[in-house]
Design an enzyme around this catalytic site. Structure first.
Site, short mmCIF file in Angstrom:
data_model
loop_
_atom_site.label_atom_id
_atom_site.label_comp_id
_atom_site.label_asym_id
_atom_site.label_seq_id
_atom_site.Cartn_x
_atom_site.Cartn_y
_atom_site.Cartn_z
N SER A 279 1.00 -1.26 -0.02
CA SER A 279 0.14 0.23 0.14
C SER A 279 0.82 1.18 0.10
O SER A 279 1.79 1.54 -0.66
CB SER A 279 -0.94 -0.03 1.17
OG SER A 279 -1.91 0.97 1.04
N ASP B 184 4.07 24.60 -2.14
CA ASP B 184 5.50 24.50 -2.26
C ASP B 184 6.16 23.10 -1.92
O ASP B 184 7.12 22.91 -1.30
CB ASP B 184 6.37 25.67 -1.55
CG ASP B 184 6.34 25.59 -0.15
OD1 ASP B 184 5.51 24.81 0.33
OD2 ASP B 184 7.15 26.13 0.58
N HIS C 189 -7.19 -5.48 -1.48
CA HIS C 189 -6.03 -4.74 -1.36
C HIS C 189 -5.16 -5.37 -0.29
O HIS C 189 -3.71 -4.90 -0.42
CB HIS C 189 -6.40 -3.42 -0.75
CG HIS C 189 -5.20 -2.48 -0.48
ND1 HIS C 189 -4.52 -1.63 -1.44
CD2 HIS C 189 -4.76 -1.73 0.54
CE1 HIS C 189 -3.70 -0.90 -0.98
NE2 HIS C 189 -3.84 -1.01 0.21
#
Length: 622
Positions: free
Chosen positions: A338, A548, A601
Site C-alpha cells: 500500500s 511548495d 488490497h
C-alpha cells in the site's frame, strides 16, 4: 525490509570444471572389469554449487545408486571433501534403526495432529519440515550416547521428511477424503475412500522418489519449504550464526500460528532476515498526535511544517540511516504494501544504491497525477464496491437507510460522547476495500437496533463498533497526511476529496435514495467532529493550501532504474487505481507486474501465495 536471503555457498566445494557437453558435472564410478571381485558399487554425484549459486543435482541414474536420500522437501547437498566432515564415509542410515524409528514415529504422529488440526480449523495445510529438522538437531545434542547418532544430517533429513509427509498425508489426503463423504451423509464411502487414499499415498511416494531430480521434477526448481529445511540442517550441522537466524525465524513462525503472525511474514522468514520499521510517527516511533503537537500551541504553521516532514521522502532517509546502522553500506531488499509501495518508488528515486530488490503489493501510485485525479478514480471504484456489498447482503440496504434516517432525526451519541452524524456513518465504507473487513459492516448492522423506551434505538454495541471504525484517535497522522502524500510542486490539494465528491451525487444522503458509503477519503468536517483531530484543524488547513511541495519521485531516475522491481497489482483494488498503477509500472525501467483479480488490497496479508508469486518472479522462475 529484508537484509537479503541466506547464503548458499559451500567453502569445501571446488569450482565447477569446464566440461564438454557429453560429460556430466560428476560421473559415476566405472564398473569393474570382468573377473574383478565383488559387485560394482556406484558413487554419489556431488551436487556442487555453480557460479550462479544454484546447485546442480545428480542425475536420476546417479540418485538411484546413491546412499544419500533425496527428498523433495530437502534437496541433497554434497558432503565435504575427505577429512572435513566426520560422517563422510558413513553409510546411509536405515529407517528401522530402533532409536531412529521411534523418533520418526513420534514426529509423524505430531505432524499428523498438526495437519488435521490446521486443516479442520483454519482450512490450511502447513509445512512442518523445518520443525522436524530442529527437533532432530536438538535430540542429537542431548548428551546421551545412543542419541548422538541423530547429529547425522541424513537422520535429520529423514526426521524432517517424516513429519512433513505425515502432516500432508493426514490433512490433505486422509482427512479430506474421509470428511467429504461424511459431510454429504455417505458414511458407506468412508472406508473405501480411506483405503483408496492410502494406496494413492503409497503410489505418490513411489512416483515422487523415482521422479525427483528428473526433468519432470527438477531438484533445482523453487522448493521454498525444502530449501528452508535443507538450509536449517546445514546451518545446524556447521554450528554457525546462520543456525541462530534460521532457528529464530522458525521459532517466530511457530509462535505466529498461536499469535496470528501474518502469513507473509512467516513466508519471508524462511529465506530472509526481516526488519520491520515503524515509520516516523507510527508504532513505537515517536508519536504524532494532538498531545505531541500541543507544544506548538497556536502556531499552526509550525505544526504544519512539522507534519510535512512525515512524508515518503523523509521515511526513505530514515530507512537509509537504519540500513547503514545495521549493516554498513550493504544494500537490502524492500517489500512495500500500500503506502509502503509509494515509499518504495520514492526509495528508487532518491536512494536506489541502497536496494538490491524491490517488491510492491497494492502500492503503485500515480507519479504525476494530482490528488483530484486520485479521488475522482477512487469515488468511481468505491461506488462499484458498494454495489458488490449490497449484492452480497441485499437486506442491509434497508438497515443502512434506517440507520441514516434515525441519525438524521435524532442526536445520537457514541459511548465517547461524540455525535454520530450521517456523513460520519457513511465513512464505514472504507472497510469494503479489504477481504478481511469487507463483511464487517454487515455484522455491525445486524446489531443496529433495539426496542427502547421511546421506540427503536441504536444499541451500545452498534455505536461502540462504529466509534472503533470511524475514530482517528489511533491514527491521526493518517488523516492529516492523507492528501499531502500525493502533493508535489505548486498545486495545493485544497481538500481534494471534499471537492471532488460533488461530482458524485450518488453519495448524497437523501430521503428516498439508497444510502451509499464513502471509502478512503478524508474530509475537513472530520477535523470538527472527531475529538482526536480537532486540535489538528489549523495545521490541516495550512497543509491543504500549501504550494511548495518537494517532488517525491524522480522520473529520470525511475526511467533509468537498475534495481529489479516486481509488483502485484490488484485488478479491483478499491484504494489504489489499477490504471494509475499500470501507467507507473510502464514509467519504471525493468518493473514487472502481476495483475490479479483474485485478491483485494490486503492480498499479501491474506494469502502468502502473493509473496510466493513475487519471489518467484524476482528469481526468474515465473
Amino acid at each position: 525490509m529484508w537484509t537479503g536471503p541466506s547464503t548458499r555457498s559451500y567453502r569445501w566445494c571446488a569450482p565447477e570444471p569446464r566440461r564438454s557437453p557429453r560429460h556430466s558435472a560428476a560421473e559415476p564410478a566405472r564398473p569393474r572389469t570382468a573377473g574383478s571381485r565383488g559387485a560394482p558399487r556406484r558413487r554419489c554425484a556431488p551436487a556442487c554449487p555453480r557460479t550462479d549459486g544454484r546447485q546442480r543435482p545428480p542425475s536420476p541414474a546417479h540418485r538411484r545408486g546413491c546412499p544419500v536420500a533425496h527428498q523433495a522437501s530437502a534437496p541433497h547437498h554434497a558432503p565435504p571433501p575427505s577429512g572435513s566432515h566426520p560422517e563422510e564415509n558413513e553409510s546411509h542410515p536405515r529407517v528401522f534403526e530402533p532409536v531412529l524409528l521411534v523418533i520418526l514415529v513420534v514426529l509423524a504422529a505430531v505432524g499428523a495432529v498438526i495437519g488435521i488440526d490446521l486443516v479442520s480449523k483454519l482450512g490450511i495445510s502447513a509445512n512442518t519440515s523445518v520443525v522436524g529438522a530442529l527437533v532432530a538437531m536438538l535430540i542429537g545434542r542431548i548428551p546421551l550416547g545412543f542419541l548422538r547418532r541423530m547429529r547425522s544430517v541424513h537422520r535429520q533429513n529423514l526426521a524432517q521428511s517424516a513429519i512433513s509427509a505425515a502432516t500432508f498425508a493426514s490433512a490433505n489426503a486422509l482427512l479430506t477424503s474421509v470428511a467429504i463423504p461424511y459431510v454429504f451423509g455417505r458414511q458407506d464411502l468412508v472406508w473405501p475412500m480411506l483405503a483408496g487414499s492410502f494406496i494413492g499415498l503409497l503410489v505418490d511416494a513411489w512416483v515422487l522418489y523415482r521422479a525427483f531430480g528428473s526433468r519432470l521434477l527438477p531438484a533445482d526448481a523453487a522448493w521454498p519449504p525444502g530449501t528452508a529445511a535443507a538450509e536449517t540442517i546445514k546451518a545446524g550441522d556447521r554450528g554457525g550464526r546462520r543456525a541462530l537466524i534460521l532457528a529464530g525465524g522458525t521459532a517466530v513462525g511457530l509462535a505466529g500460528t498461536l499469535l496470528s503472525l501474518p502469513l507473509w511474514l512467516r513466508r519471508a522468514l524462511t529465506g530472509h532476515r526481516v526488519v520491520l520499521m515503524d515509520q516516523r510517527g507510527t508504532g513505537r516511533s515517536a508519536p504524532v498526535d494532538r498531545r505531541t503537537l500541543a507544544r506548538f500551541g497556536a502556531d499552526h504553521r509550525a505544526a504544519a511544517d512539522h507534519l510535512a516532514l512525515f512524508r515518503a521522502d523523509s521515511i526513505v532517509r530514515d530507512a537509509e540511516l537504519l540500513r547503514r546502522n545495521l549493516q554498513d553500506d550493504r544494500p537490502w531488499s524492500v517489500l512495500g504494501q500500500s503506502f509502503g509501495g509509494f515509499a518504495t518508488l520514492t526509495y528508487l528515486s532518491l536512494a536506489p544504491e541502497g536496494l538490491t530488490q524491490a517488491y510492491i503489493t497494492g502500492g503503485l501510485p500515480t507519479l504525476t497525477g494530482h490528488a483530484d485525479d486520485v479521488y475522482r478514480a477512487a469515488y468511481a471504484r468505491t461506488l462499484a464496491h458498494n454495489e458488490r456489498y449490497f449484492a452480497r447482503y441485499p437486506g442491509d440496504q434497508r438497515l443502512a437507510d434506517a440507520v441514516a434516517a434515525h441519525l438524521e432525526a435524532h442526536d445520537v451519541r457514541m459511548p465517547t460522547g461524540e455525535r454520530l452524524t450521517v456523513r460520519r456513518f457513511q465513512t464505514l465504507g472504507i472497510t469494503f476495500g479489504t477481504s478481511a473487513k469487507f463483511d464487517s459492516l454487515h455484522y455491525l448492522l445486524e446489531t443496529a437496533f433495539t426496542d427502547g423506551a421511546r421506540g427503536p434505538e441504536l444499541t451500545d454495541t452498534f455505536l461502540r463498533g462504529v466509534d472503533a471504525a470511524v475514530s482517528f484517535a489511533e491514527r491521526p497522522l493518517y488523516a492529516a497526511l492523507h492528501e499531502p502524500i500525493y502533493a508535489q510542486g505548486p498545486s495545493p490539494t485544497g481538500w481534494s476529496a471534499h471537492r471532488v465528491r460533488e461530482e458524485f451525487p450518488a453519495f448524497d444522503a437523501r430521503p428516498g435514495s439508497p444510502l451509499r458509503f464513502t471509502g478512503e477519503m478524508v474530509y475537513p468536517w472530520q477535523f470538527d467532529e472527531d475529538p482526536s483531530l480537532v486540535p489538528l484543524r489549523g495545521a490541516a488547513e495550512i497543509l491543504a493550501a500549501r504550494t511548495d511541495w518537494p517532488a517525491l519521485y524522480d522520473l529520470g531516475q525511475l526511467a533509468a532504474n537498475q534495481v529489479p522491481v516486481v509488483a502485484a497489482v490488484y485488478h479491483d483494488d478499491m484504494y489504489v487505481d489499477r490504471e494509475h498503477s499500470l501507467a507507473t509500472a510502464a514509467a519504471v525501467r525493468g518493473l514487472r507486474t502481476w495483475v490479479t483479480p483474485d485478491h483485494a488490497h490486503d492480498g499479501v496479508r491474506a494469502d502468502a501465495a502473493v509473496l510466493d508469486r513475487l519471489l518467484s518472479m524476482a528469481s526468474g522462475k515465473d
